[in-house]
Design an enzyme around this catalytic site. Structure first.
Site, short mmCIF file in Angstrom:
data_model
loop_
_atom_site.label_atom_id
_atom_site.label_comp_id
_atom_site.label_asym_id
_atom_site.label_seq_id
_atom_site.Cartn_x
_atom_site.Cartn_y
_atom_site.Cartn_z
N HIS A 65 0.89 -1.17 0.00
CA HIS A 65 0.00 0.00 0.00
C HIS A 65 0.93 1.22 0.00
O HIS A 65 1.51 1.53 1.04
CB HIS A 65 -0.88 0.01 1.24
CG HIS A 65 -1.72 -1.23 1.39
ND1 HIS A 65 -3.05 -1.28 0.99
CD2 HIS A 65 -1.44 -2.46 1.90
CE1 HIS A 65 -3.53 -2.49 1.26
NE2 HIS A 65 -2.57 -3.22 1.79
N PHE A 66 1.06 1.87 -1.15
CA PHE A 66 2.05 2.96 -1.26
C PHE A 66 1.41 4.35 -1.19
O PHE A 66 2.09 5.36 -1.36
CB PHE A 66 2.91 2.78 -2.51
CG PHE A 66 3.98 1.71 -2.37
CD1 PHE A 66 4.22 1.07 -1.16
CD2 PHE A 66 4.76 1.33 -3.47
CE1 PHE A 66 5.21 0.09 -1.03
CE2 PHE A 66 5.76 0.35 -3.35
CZ PHE A 66 5.98 -0.27 -2.13
N ARG A 67 0.10 4.41 -0.99
CA ARG A 67 -0.59 5.63 -0.54
C ARG A 67 -0.70 6.77 -1.52
O ARG A 67 -1.18 7.85 -1.14
CB ARG A 67 0.08 6.17 0.74
CG ARG A 67 0.33 5.18 1.86
CD ARG A 67 -0.94 4.57 2.35
NE ARG A 67 -0.79 3.85 3.62
CZ ARG A 67 -1.61 2.91 4.03
NH1 ARG A 67 -2.66 2.56 3.29
NH2 ARG A 67 -1.44 2.31 5.18
N ASN A 97 -6.52 0.80 -2.31
CA ASN A 97 -7.16 1.66 -1.30
C ASN A 97 -6.42 2.97 -1.08
O ASN A 97 -6.07 3.35 0.03
CB ASN A 97 -7.33 0.91 0.03
CG ASN A 97 -6.02 0.44 0.62
OD1 ASN A 97 -5.06 0.19 -0.10
ND2 ASN A 97 -5.98 0.29 1.92
N HIS A 179 -8.83 -9.69 0.73
CA HIS A 179 -8.57 -9.53 2.16
C HIS A 179 -9.70 -10.26 2.87
O HIS A 179 -10.86 -9.85 2.79
CB HIS A 179 -8.59 -8.03 2.51
CG HIS A 179 -8.35 -7.74 3.95
ND1 HIS A 179 -7.31 -6.95 4.37
CD2 HIS A 179 -9.01 -8.13 5.07
CE1 HIS A 179 -7.33 -6.88 5.69
NE2 HIS A 179 -8.37 -7.57 6.14
N HIS A 233 -2.47 -12.47 2.69
CA HIS A 233 -2.06 -12.49 4.10
C HIS A 233 -2.82 -13.47 5.02
O HIS A 233 -3.56 -13.06 5.91
CB HIS A 233 -2.06 -11.10 4.71
CG HIS A 233 -3.23 -10.21 4.40
ND1 HIS A 233 -4.52 -10.64 4.37
CD2 HIS A 233 -3.28 -8.88 4.13
CE1 HIS A 233 -5.32 -9.63 4.09
NE2 HIS A 233 -4.59 -8.55 3.94
N ASP A 303 2.51 -6.67 2.60
CA ASP A 303 1.37 -5.84 3.01
C ASP A 303 1.88 -4.51 3.59
O ASP A 303 1.25 -3.94 4.48
CB ASP A 303 0.49 -6.57 4.03
CG ASP A 303 -0.90 -5.95 4.16
OD1 ASP A 303 -1.22 -5.03 3.39
OD2 ASP A 303 -1.65 -6.38 5.06
N HIS A 307 1.71 4.08 8.23
CA HIS A 307 1.04 5.25 8.81
C HIS A 307 2.13 5.98 9.58
O HIS A 307 3.15 5.37 9.93
CB HIS A 307 -0.06 4.81 9.78
CG HIS A 307 -1.12 3.95 9.15
ND1 HIS A 307 -2.16 4.47 8.41
CD2 HIS A 307 -1.30 2.61 9.15
CE1 HIS A 307 -2.94 3.48 7.98
NE2 HIS A 307 -2.42 2.34 8.40
#
Ligand code: DOR
Length: 454
Positions: A65-67, A97, A179, A233, A303, A307
């Site tokens: 998840h590289f945002r 996401n 997921h 996962h 994964d 944050h």
């Protein structure tokens, strides 16, 4: 990255081939491996002296998840892909996401365009499922597959109604991954424990039952619709019998945090290890490791879900779930090799070859003639301590802060060209390319020797 027109010789390496380790030299031309057992005196434009160190296929991380776009105060494609390069990861598949979520063909293309400018390693982006975007899923083009959040996590992507799930499995053809945490169970547990500020309740809310129900449900959908399906996962021993002995079209992965952390670590590490799926017990750690060894689980992914530490330091349940991992994942498994718990060939299978085959990534994942020279040179003797302040990810922390590992990447190459080395840092002009996905082979297939090699 422009195609190099030069020859590069990787001289005198211990080369981790699919089924053996061979002391030899590799010759690379136009980014592809053209000779194994090359003459160490072959003429070449560039020579990489490997000094008998081990050369592995670059890691392919199929869940990150590289945002970017939208959450770039946590991470960016630039920072995350540098972290990949410094950790020996040469390609990543990124989850939808982001903000906005990548749930349209154009949304995925927009991410491709950012990565083309910023990524230090190769890339691909999943398209996210919503309850009603089947048309978009079918127009997505060159993507690894479709991601379904059957349980909600960071962001608002959730598809848990049976009718919508049936439609996605019935009316799309791309591989699907999910997921798997059952939303109803998670909500019931959360209601029962409402008002808690005890972080350990995270593993009671997102419990084994939630994982088992959702994984069972997803595999049932995949079997009935005969659809390529990958369980993201896996976190519990109880899911293993559900995924074992399924058709070769059903695959699964495990993450380092579910192998190396358990609920006893909450006191020491707090919300640094708050994850979805939650971390579970020591017995789960052991069972998941054994499932990798016996090929019930074929692949490792991180994964990576950063944050900021400020966000993480809020009291539970305001603290968000997710941790960064891309730059330490290979070292964590080289350390397992140094402890005698697995072999380098297994690490290459779990981290490179299996993800390439699961997602139909063309020309990647192993050191073989004709394959791209996406490589990582590692020093199995090197001991290094992971420190927050040395991380390249934007959030600059690691749940493994303070841990000393033996075995580290020392240089990373994309198509034969160095993108990072321990001694000289990053090559600013080396950028990744969009991966090419060929889904026509139907994905991963099981093999007689049990380590995922044809
Ligand atoms: O803990 C998690 N955080 N698990 C996921 O699967 C996604 C994620 C995130 O994006 O923060």
């Amino acid at each position: 990255m422009s195609q190099p027109s030069t020859k590069t010789l990787f001289r005198n390496a211990s080369v981790v081939l699919p089924n053996e380790i061979r002391e030899c030299s590799l010759l690379v031309e136009n980014g592809k491996i053209i000779e194994i057992d090359a003459n160490p005196l072959s003429s070449a434009d560039c020579v990489v002296e490997c000094d008998e160190k081990h050369l592995l296929p670059g890691v392919i991380d199929d869940q990150v998840h590289f945002r970017e776009p939208g959450l770039t105060h946590k991470e960016e494609l630039y920072t995350a892909s540098r972290a990949c390069a410094a950790g020996g990861t040469t390609a990543f598949l990124e989850m939808p996401n982001t903000k906005p979520p990548a749930v349209t063909a154009d949304g995925v293309k927009a991410k491709d365009a950012i990565a083309a400018q910023k990524s230090h390693v190769h890339y691909g982006f999943y398209i996210g499922a919503t309850p009603d975007n089947v048309d978009e899923l079918n127009q997505a083009g060159n993507v690894p597959g479709i991601k379904i959040f059957i349980g909600s996590s960071t962001g608002n992507l959730l598809v848990d109604e049976q009718e919508a799930l049936e439609r996605i499995f019935a009316e799309t053809t791309l591989p699907i991954c999910a997921h798997c945490e059952d939303e109803t169970t998670v909500r019931e547990n959360a209601a029962r424990l409402s008002g808690t500020s005890d972080l350990r309740d995270h593993s009671r809310i997102r419990d084994e039952k939630a994982a088992v129900i959702a994984t069972t449900r997803a595999i049932d959908l995949a079997n009935r619709h005969q659809h390529r399906f990958h369980v993201l996962h896996v976190s519990t021993a109880a899911e293993l019998p559900i995924i074992a002995n399924q058709s070769p079209y059903i695959t699964a992965e495990v993450c380092p945090h579910h192998l190396f952390f358990n609920v006893d670590d909450y006191d020491r590490l707090g919300s640094r290890i708050q994850m979805n799926p939650s971390i579970k017990s020591k017995a789960d750690n052991r069972a998941l490791w054994n499932a990798l060894l016996d090929n019930t689980i074929q692949a490792i992914a991180t994964d990576h879900a950063p944050h900021t530490l400020e966000e993480k330091s809020q009291p539970y349940p305001q603290s968000p779930s997710g941790l960064p991992a891309v730059e330490n994942s290979l070292a964590l498994f080289l350390n397992q090799v140094s402890l005698g718990l697995c072999t380098l060939n297994q690490v290459a299978s779990w981290m490179s070859d299996a993800p390439a085959r699961i997602w139909g990534i063309v020309g990647k994942g192993r050191i073989e003639i004709g394959y791209d020279a996406d490589l990582v040179l590692v020093n199995l003797e090197e001991k290094r301590t992971i420190l927050d302040e040395n991380q390249h990810t934007k959030s600059r922390w690691s749940p493994w802060h303070g841990e000393t590992l033996t075995g580290w990447p020392i240089a990373t190459f994309l198509k034969g060209q160095q993108v990072w080395s321990q001694s000289t840092g990053f090559s600013q002009d080396r950028f990744g390319e969009k991966l090419l996905f060929d889904h026509s082979r139907g994905g991963y297939w099981a093999t007689p020797n049990g380590i995922g090699i044809e």
